[in-house]
Design an enzyme around this catalytic site. Structure first.
Site, mmCIF file in Angstrom:
data_model
loop_
_atom_site.group_PDB
_atom_site.id
_atom_site.type_symbol
_atom_site.label_atom_id
_atom_site.label_comp_id
_atom_site.label_asym_id
_atom_site.label_seq_id
_atom_site.Cartn_x
_atom_site.Cartn_y
_atom_site.Cartn_z
ATOM 1 N N ASP A 79 -5.004 2.244 10.944
ATOM 2 C CA ASP A 79 -6.430 2.011 11.162
ATOM 3 C C ASP A 79 -6.591 1.551 12.618
ATOM 4 O OD1 ASP A 79 -9.008 1.503 9.393
ATOM 5 O OD2 ASP A 79 -8.796 -0.290 10.610
ATOM 6 N N GLU A 94 4.405 3.967 5.929
ATOM 7 C CA GLU A 94 3.188 3.152 5.791
ATOM 8 C C GLU A 94 2.085 3.981 5.149
ATOM 9 O OE1 GLU A 94 1.619 0.627 5.388
ATOM 10 O OE2 GLU A 94 0.872 -0.341 7.205
ATOM 11 N N ASP A 95 1.134 3.327 4.538
ATOM 12 C CA ASP A 95 0.044 4.060 3.899
ATOM 13 C C ASP A 95 -0.963 4.601 4.914
ATOM 14 O OD1 ASP A 95 -0.871 1.506 4.530
ATOM 15 O OD2 ASP A 95 -1.665 1.041 2.542
ATOM 16 N N PHE A 138 -13.920 3.702 3.768
ATOM 17 C CA PHE A 138 -12.875 2.927 3.089
ATOM 18 C C PHE A 138 -12.327 3.728 1.916
ATOM 19 C CE2 PHE A 138 -10.632 -0.532 1.090
ATOM 20 C CZ PHE A 138 -10.092 -1.138 2.210
ATOM 21 N N GLY A 165 0.785 -1.236 0.000
ATOM 22 C CA GLY A 165 0.000 0.000 0.000
ATOM 23 C C GLY A 165 0.815 1.283 0.000
ATOM 24 N N ASP A 184 -5.627 -0.264 -1.862
ATOM 25 C CA ASP A 184 -6.458 -1.130 -2.703
ATOM 26 C C ASP A 184 -7.731 -1.572 -1.995
ATOM 27 O OD1 ASP A 184 -5.114 -2.860 -0.795
ATOM 28 O OD2 ASP A 184 -5.921 -4.525 -1.967
ATOM 29 N N LYS A 231 -6.679 6.958 10.638
ATOM 30 C CA LYS A 231 -8.101 6.908 11.000
ATOM 31 C C LYS A 231 -8.171 6.755 12.514
ATOM 32 C CE LYS A 231 -10.076 4.369 7.042
ATOM 33 N NZ LYS A 231 -10.568 3.030 6.652
ATOM 34 N N ARG A 282 -5.243 0.511 -6.838
ATOM 35 C CA ARG A 282 -3.954 1.027 -6.346
ATOM 36 C C ARG A 282 -3.383 2.104 -7.267
ATOM 37 N NH1 ARG A 282 -1.948 -2.226 -2.102
ATOM 38 N NH2 ARG A 282 -2.352 -4.440 -2.283
#
Ligand code: XMP
Ligand code: MG
Length: 180
Positions: free
Chosen positions: A102, A98-99, A151, A43, A158, A130, A164
């Site tokens: 969560d 990192e993307d 989301f 990601g 993705d 988030k 992506r």
């Protein structure tokens, strides 16, 4: 692809601007050090590639892969290293890229694993956060955008390996993941 997007949250231009700002902050904080950037596959690839080019300082590049999500949009709770670093990080200045954070499970696991290998520094940089979804105590050192509990896909992120390569960040239409 674009038809599955409910709305655009961040345009290509907005992402570019924020990545530049984050790079400036990191360069300011870590000036004079050689950084080992560890991108979390898959990601983070777009963010990683753009961020390291904006950093404009000596960096070494490496990657890890962890799994916490299958093809579903709900975390399984389990974190597993799929592809590990093959280098010794003891005494090195490590920046995890990192993307999205969560629940926090992935980065909590990753940081505690890498900390046990005795790096000189370990910091985390995430493009999205988030905070509402957190189930474990974890705070990244650098965050690009705080996002609501929806989301999101695109720019490396993705759903079931799709989207992506979107240039923007979009909110996925709920019926796309609810119908599967
Ligand atoms: P945890 O819960 O461990 O999750 O902090 C981090 C990982 O969850 C995935 N994730 C998402 N992926 N859109 C995505 O494409 C999202 O909105 C989203 N929320 C969480 C992601 O793989 C991240 O590394
Ligand atoms: Mg990820």
């Amino acid at each position: 692809m674009h038809n599955d997007i409910l709305r655009v949250l961040y345009t290509e231009e907005q992402l570019k601007t924020r990545v530049k700002e984050m790079a400036e902050q990191i360069r300011h904080d870590l000036k004079g050090q050689v950084i080992l950037t560890v991108g979390v596959l898959r990601g983070a690839v777009m963010f990683y590639a753009d961020l390291v080019r904006e950093l404009d300082m000596p960096v070494h590049m490496n990657f890890m892969s962890v799994s916490s999500y299958g093809s579903s949009s709900v975390s399984s709770g389990a974190v597993r290293i799929q592809y590990d670093l093959e280098e010794d990080i003891s005494g090195k200045n490590v920046l995890i890229i990192e993307d999205i954070v969560d629940s926090g499970l992935t980065l909590k696991y990753l940081t505690s694993t890498l900390k046990s290998r005795n790096p000189a520094m370990l910091k985390t940089c995430c493009l999205f956060d988030k905070p509402e979804r957190r189930t474990v105590d974890f705070t990244p050192d650098y965050v690009g955008f705080e996002v609501p509990d929806v989301f999101i896909v695109g720019y490396g992120l993705d759903y079931a390996e799709k989207y992506r390569n979107l240039k923007y960040i979009g909110e996925l239409k709920p019926d796309v993941y609810k119908s599967q």
